[in-house]
Design a protein around this motif. Structure first.
Motif, mmCIF file in Angstrom:
data_model
loop_
_atom_site.group_PDB
_atom_site.id
_atom_site.type_symbol
_atom_site.label_atom_id
_atom_site.label_comp_id
_atom_site.label_asym_id
_atom_site.label_seq_id
_atom_site.Cartn_x
_atom_site.Cartn_y
_atom_site.Cartn_z
ATOM 1 N N VAL A 73 0.844 -1.195 0.000
ATOM 2 C CA VAL A 73 0.000 0.000 0.000
ATOM 3 C C VAL A 73 0.876 1.241 0.000
ATOM 4 O O VAL A 73 1.689 1.428 0.902
ATOM 5 C CB VAL A 73 -0.922 0.037 1.250
ATOM 6 C CG1 VAL A 73 -1.804 1.282 1.229
ATOM 7 C CG2 VAL A 73 -1.780 -1.216 1.331
ATOM 8 N N LEU A 74 0.706 2.068 -1.016
ATOM 9 C CA LEU A 74 1.391 3.366 -1.033
ATOM 10 C C LEU A 74 0.345 4.446 -0.781
ATOM 11 O O LEU A 74 -0.642 4.563 -1.530
ATOM 12 C CB LEU A 74 2.068 3.617 -2.375
ATOM 13 C CG LEU A 74 2.810 4.964 -2.414
ATOM 14 C CD1 LEU A 74 4.072 4.910 -1.568
ATOM 15 C CD2 LEU A 74 3.167 5.364 -3.834
ATOM 16 N N VAL A 75 0.549 5.205 0.284
ATOM 17 C CA VAL A 75 -0.358 6.305 0.607
ATOM 18 C C VAL A 75 0.326 7.594 0.157
ATOM 19 O O VAL A 75 1.530 7.753 0.341
ATOM 20 C CB VAL A 75 -0.627 6.358 2.131
ATOM 21 C CG1 VAL A 75 -1.606 7.481 2.466
ATOM 22 C CG2 VAL A 75 -1.138 5.020 2.638
ATOM 23 N N ILE B 13 -2.490 9.932 7.248
ATOM 24 C CA ILE B 13 -1.876 9.359 8.463
ATOM 25 C C ILE B 13 -2.730 8.183 8.960
ATOM 26 O O ILE B 13 -2.217 7.117 9.306
ATOM 27 C CB ILE B 13 -1.752 10.432 9.567
ATOM 28 C CG1 ILE B 13 -0.771 11.535 9.150
ATOM 29 C CG2 ILE B 13 -1.328 9.810 10.894
ATOM 30 C CD1 ILE B 13 -0.810 12.768 10.044
ATOM 31 N N TYR B 14 -4.036 8.417 8.966
ATOM 32 C CA TYR B 14 -4.937 7.349 9.431
ATOM 33 C C TYR B 14 -4.889 6.161 8.478
ATOM 34 O O TYR B 14 -4.868 5.010 8.916
ATOM 35 C CB TYR B 14 -6.367 7.896 9.559
ATOM 36 C CG TYR B 14 -7.350 6.903 10.119
ATOM 37 C CD1 TYR B 14 -7.049 6.157 11.258
ATOM 38 C CD2 TYR B 14 -8.591 6.702 9.508
ATOM 39 C CE1 TYR B 14 -7.952 5.240 11.773
ATOM 40 C CE2 TYR B 14 -9.499 5.789 10.017
ATOM 41 C CZ TYR B 14 -9.173 5.055 11.147
ATOM 42 O OH TYR B 14 -10.056 4.142 11.648
ATOM 43 N N GLN B 15 -4.811 6.419 7.167
ATOM 44 C CA GLN B 15 -4.744 5.323 6.196
ATOM 45 C C GLN B 15 -3.464 4.514 6.391
ATOM 46 O O GLN B 15 -3.480 3.282 6.340
ATOM 47 C CB GLN B 15 -4.818 5.867 4.769
ATOM 48 C CG GLN B 15 -4.777 4.790 3.707
ATOM 49 C CD GLN B 15 -5.970 3.848 3.768
ATOM 50 O OE1 GLN B 15 -7.058 4.192 3.364
ATOM 51 N NE2 GLN B 15 -5.768 2.633 4.297
ATOM 52 N N LEU B 16 -2.376 5.208 6.641
ATOM 53 C CA LEU B 16 -1.099 4.513 6.879
ATOM 54 C C LEU B 16 -1.224 3.623 8.119
ATOM 55 O O LEU B 16 -0.820 2.453 8.110
ATOM 56 C CB LEU B 16 0.015 5.554 7.069
ATOM 57 C CG LEU B 16 1.401 5.033 7.420
ATOM 58 C CD1 LEU B 16 1.968 4.162 6.304
ATOM 59 C CD2 LEU B 16 2.370 6.201 7.698
ATOM 60 N N TYR B 17 -1.784 4.200 9.176
ATOM 61 C CA TYR B 17 -1.957 3.446 10.419
ATOM 62 C C TYR B 17 -2.799 2.189 10.190
ATOM 63 O O TYR B 17 -2.446 1.085 10.586
ATOM 64 C CB TYR B 17 -2.608 4.354 11.474
ATOM 65 C CG TYR B 17 -3.080 3.612 12.692
ATOM 66 C CD1 TYR B 17 -2.195 3.284 13.719
ATOM 67 C CD2 TYR B 17 -4.415 3.227 12.804
ATOM 68 C CE1 TYR B 17 -2.633 2.585 14.820
ATOM 69 C CE2 TYR B 17 -4.866 2.525 13.908
ATOM 70 C CZ TYR B 17 -3.974 2.204 14.922
ATOM 71 O OH TYR B 17 -4.406 1.500 16.017
ATOM 72 N N ARG B 18 -3.936 2.380 9.498
ATOM 73 C CA ARG B 18 -4.848 1.246 9.301
ATOM 74 C C ARG B 18 -4.236 0.177 8.395
ATOM 75 O O ARG B 18 -4.397 -1.016 8.630
ATOM 76 C CB ARG B 18 -6.181 1.723 8.693
ATOM 77 C CG ARG B 18 -7.092 2.524 9.604
ATOM 78 C CD ARG B 18 -7.887 1.706 10.647
ATOM 79 N NE ARG B 18 -8.118 0.311 10.382
ATOM 80 C CZ ARG B 18 -9.261 -0.228 9.967
ATOM 81 N NH1 ARG B 18 -10.307 0.533 9.750
ATOM 82 N NH2 ARG B 18 -9.379 -1.527 9.792
ATOM 83 N N ALA B 19 -3.534 0.620 7.346
ATOM 84 C CA ALA B 19 -2.946 -0.353 6.404
ATOM 85 C C ALA B 19 -1.882 -1.186 7.120
ATOM 86 O O ALA B 19 -1.844 -2.408 7.005
ATOM 87 C CB ALA B 19 -2.353 0.382 5.203
ATOM 88 N N ARG B 20 -1.035 -0.501 7.885
ATOM 89 C CA ARG B 20 0.021 -1.234 8.588
ATOM 90 C C ARG B 20 -0.582 -2.174 9.623
ATOM 91 O O ARG B 20 -0.175 -3.328 9.755
ATOM 92 C CB ARG B 20 0.987 -0.250 9.248
ATOM 93 C CG ARG B 20 2.261 -0.916 9.688
ATOM 94 C CD ARG B 20 3.080 -0.036 10.583
ATOM 95 N NE ARG B 20 2.344 0.341 11.792
ATOM 96 C CZ ARG B 20 2.851 1.094 12.756
ATOM 97 N NH1 ARG B 20 4.076 1.562 12.636
ATOM 98 N NH2 ARG B 20 2.149 1.402 13.825
ATOM 99 N N ALA C 59 3.587 -0.830 4.039
ATOM 100 C CA ALA C 59 3.024 0.464 3.629
ATOM 101 C C ALA C 59 4.067 1.555 3.689
ATOM 102 O O ALA C 59 4.967 1.546 4.534
ATOM 103 C CB ALA C 59 1.843 0.826 4.535
ATOM 104 N N LEU C 60 3.926 2.492 2.751
ATOM 105 C CA LEU C 60 4.811 3.658 2.688
ATOM 106 C C LEU C 60 3.930 4.856 2.396
ATOM 107 O O LEU C 60 2.915 4.734 1.689
ATOM 108 C CB LEU C 60 5.822 3.459 1.550
ATOM 109 C CG LEU C 60 6.747 4.637 1.212
ATOM 110 C CD1 LEU C 60 7.767 4.847 2.342
ATOM 111 C CD2 LEU C 60 7.504 4.383 -0.100
#
Ligand code: FAD
Length: 549
Positions: free
Chosen positions: A9-11, A19-26, A32-33
């Protein structure tokens, strides 16, 4: 899932959504990056660091609610926090959840090309970063591309000039300076009172006056802090179920249910109430009945006349060409009062347009004025601005900006057909209201969807064109009706010359989104096409899903 990608997942974008998308993906087990054009965290709250920049949403309703511990440990200082506190908060979140090591700053994405055989995206950024990703999530913001009006001579000005949305990190010193502020939207009206206090002179160039009402900010007392913690669950329940993601509950009476005296008292209570209450909790017919709307506007106009001492200036500050709620209503602290200061003046650019910027100032039909600093508070290319400038190429090399040449088409404001594995939470067709609540709903759904794709052994997911058409038709149809914002607002692209006049928000609001998300889940993702890349095979849909499509 096919291999060969650098990350799952690249945000793109380190605002509250990314930030929330990164948190949820990880958290869901994806690698994720996050790539961010700026040099720090915060998005809106990184770029808009002009004096006076602050929330119109209550701080505790805007911040994240996914972690009770985070909520308990962060004490917002004000009901409507200012930019420095918000930027500190978002940095705190990134560090608290150890997200910074997944973020690359100074990496502005300039190209993202879909590779059909592998079902992945090849993404490149201006700093030389190249990443191959399975899923691309652009959390690039709706108000992240500043707009400058096409005024001749802007580059000739020899003093300082700044856009509110690109504010420098070193403080701008207004003391003793001759300052022009161009624009009186939500940013301009926050900035004006602060500049007025410091500058030798302040000239405000106004094209469209807005229906401004008081923000009514205050520090949060210790008792209130305690109550916020005690009532956390109830607050979440209200926020998660309210149409616009605010705590303010709808009123139950229409304007003319009340006699004049009661109505007046109610309007006074509205005037004294916090932030968006004036829109969300006003009389039920405010946005539906033009006569009711005019009643509230008359009340605000009287307030402006009672505050602003110079009658001519007061009249200029009162909108004459649009109803309340046609544009995004700004909320102010000391804005109208600033025009009573001897160093502050107002120019109506509808009457005397800006003809050119010169080396030393601004010229209108009335003559030339000299300035040391010009501030452009002239807004943003709303909704689609960032996404259409990112070099996104979908199936068969189709450019997103061409796909959306007549305005955006989406499903749930998260995907568009022809661009598999590409999502854009907080982009066009996001709901009006308290942004993080709606964007967070989208991020939650996107993350669940990515998990569904992975756990079912698929590689790509792409909305079915029929589902997209249905959703977009709903948005366009609802946009024609009250309580939608009006066509002269930036929500229809009206502030950008040549931009298609098409609705950029989701007029159905969160209730429509929730209903549709439920339907997607019940129908086993029938609104999407799922496939295994490389195999050339599109697996048959489950029977129920095929029927639902
Ligand atoms: C002054 C101001 C006040 C506001 N007040 C409120 C409020 O009170 N309540 C409310 O609900 N909303 C408010 N908003 C709206 C605000 O934009 C949202 O609340 C929210 O911050 C959006 O978050 P986001 O993460 O979706 O986007 P943003 O915060 O805009 O973040 C997007 C990020 O993406 C980055 N980016 C964009 N393109 C690229 C690219 N090609 N490559 C790399 N990075 C890229 C940008 O640099 C930016 O950092 C306000 C907006 C402004 C401008």
């Amino acid at each position: 899932m096919a291999t060969g990608n650098d990350v799952d997942v690249l945000v793109v974008g380190a605002g509250i959504t990314g930030i929330y998308q990164l948190y949820r993906a990880r958290d869901a087990g994806f690698s994720a990056l996050l790539l961010e054009a700026g040099d720090g965290v915060g998005g809106t709250w990184y770029w808009n660091r002009y004096p006076g920049a602050q929330f119109d949403s209550e701080s505790y309703t805007y911040g994240y609610l996914f972690s009770r511990e985070l909520f308990d440990e962060w004490e917002w200082q004000e009901h409507f926090a200012h930019q420095p506190e918000i930027e500190r908060y978002l940095n705190h979140v990134v560090d608290r959840f150890d997200l910074r090591r997944h973020i690359r700053f100074g990496a502005k994405v300039t190209s993202a090309v879909y590779d059909e055989p592998s079902g992945t995206w090849a993404v490149a950024a201006a700093d030389g970063t190249e990443v191959r990703t399975r899923f691309l999530v652009a959390a690039t913001g709706i108000l992240s591309v500043p707009f400058f009006p096409d005024v001749p001579g802007r580059a000739d000005f020899r003093g300082e000039q700044h856009h509110t949305g690109l504010w420098p990190s070193t403080p701008v010193d207004f003391a003793g300076k001759r300052v022009a502020v161009v624009g009186t939207g939500s940013s301009g009206v926050q900035l004006v009172p602060v500049v007025a206090e410091n500058a030798a002179s302040l000239t405000v160039y106004q094209r469209t006056p807005n229906w401004c009402t008081p923000l009514n900010n205050a520090p949060i007392t210790e008792d209130e802090q305690a109550r916020l913690r005690e009532e956390f669950d109830a607050m979440c329940e209200t926020l998660n179920t309210s149409a616009a993601g605010f705590l303010h509950l709808p009123h139950d009476r229409a304007t003319f249910d009340d006699a004049e005296e009661e109505r007046r008292a109610f309007f006074e209570r509205m005037w004294d109430s916090p932030g968006f209450t004036k829109l969300t909790s006003n009389y039920t017919d405010l946005l539906f009945d033009p006569v009711a709307n005019a009643e509230w506007c008359t009340f605000i106009a009287e307030k402006i006349r009672s505050i602003v001492q110079d009658p001519d200036t007061a009249e200029k500050l009162i909108p004459k060409d649009h109803r309340y709620g046609e544009h995004r209503p700004p909320f102010v602290t000391g804005y109208f009062e600033a025009f009573n200061l001897p160093n502050v003046s107002l120019v109506d650019v509808k009457r005397t347009p800006i003809e050119r910027v010169t080396a030393t100032g601004i010229e209108t039909a009335d003559g030339a004025s000299q300035f040391d600093i010009i501030v452009w508070a002239t807004g943003f290319d709303f909704g689609t601005g960032a996404l259409t400038r990112m070099g996104i190429r979908g199936r068969e090399g189709v450019a997103l900006e061409d796909h959306w040449a007549d305005g955006p088409t989406t499903f749930l404001g998260i995907q568009t057909a022809g661009f598999p594995n590409f999502f854009f939470p907080g982009g066009p067709h996001a709901a009006a209201g308290n942004n993080p609540r709606y964007n967070g709903d989208q991020v939650d759904f996107i993350t669940d969807t990515l998990v569904y794709v992975r756990d079912n052994g698929y590689d790509t997911i792409e909305v079915d064109p029929a589902a997209e058409e249905k959703w977009t038709d709903m948005v366009d149809r609802w946009a024609e009706k009250p309580p939608s914002f009006g066509k002269s607002s930036y929500y229809f692209g009206a502030n950008i010359p040549g931009k298609p006049r098409r609705y950029l928000l989701n007029a159905g609001g969160r209730p429509k989104l929730f209903r549709e998300i439920d339907r997607v889940r019940e129908n086993d993702y029938a609104a999407f096409r799922l496939s295994r890349s490389g195999s050339g095979e599109t697996p048959p849909l489950p029977e129920a899903a095929a029927e639902a499509r």
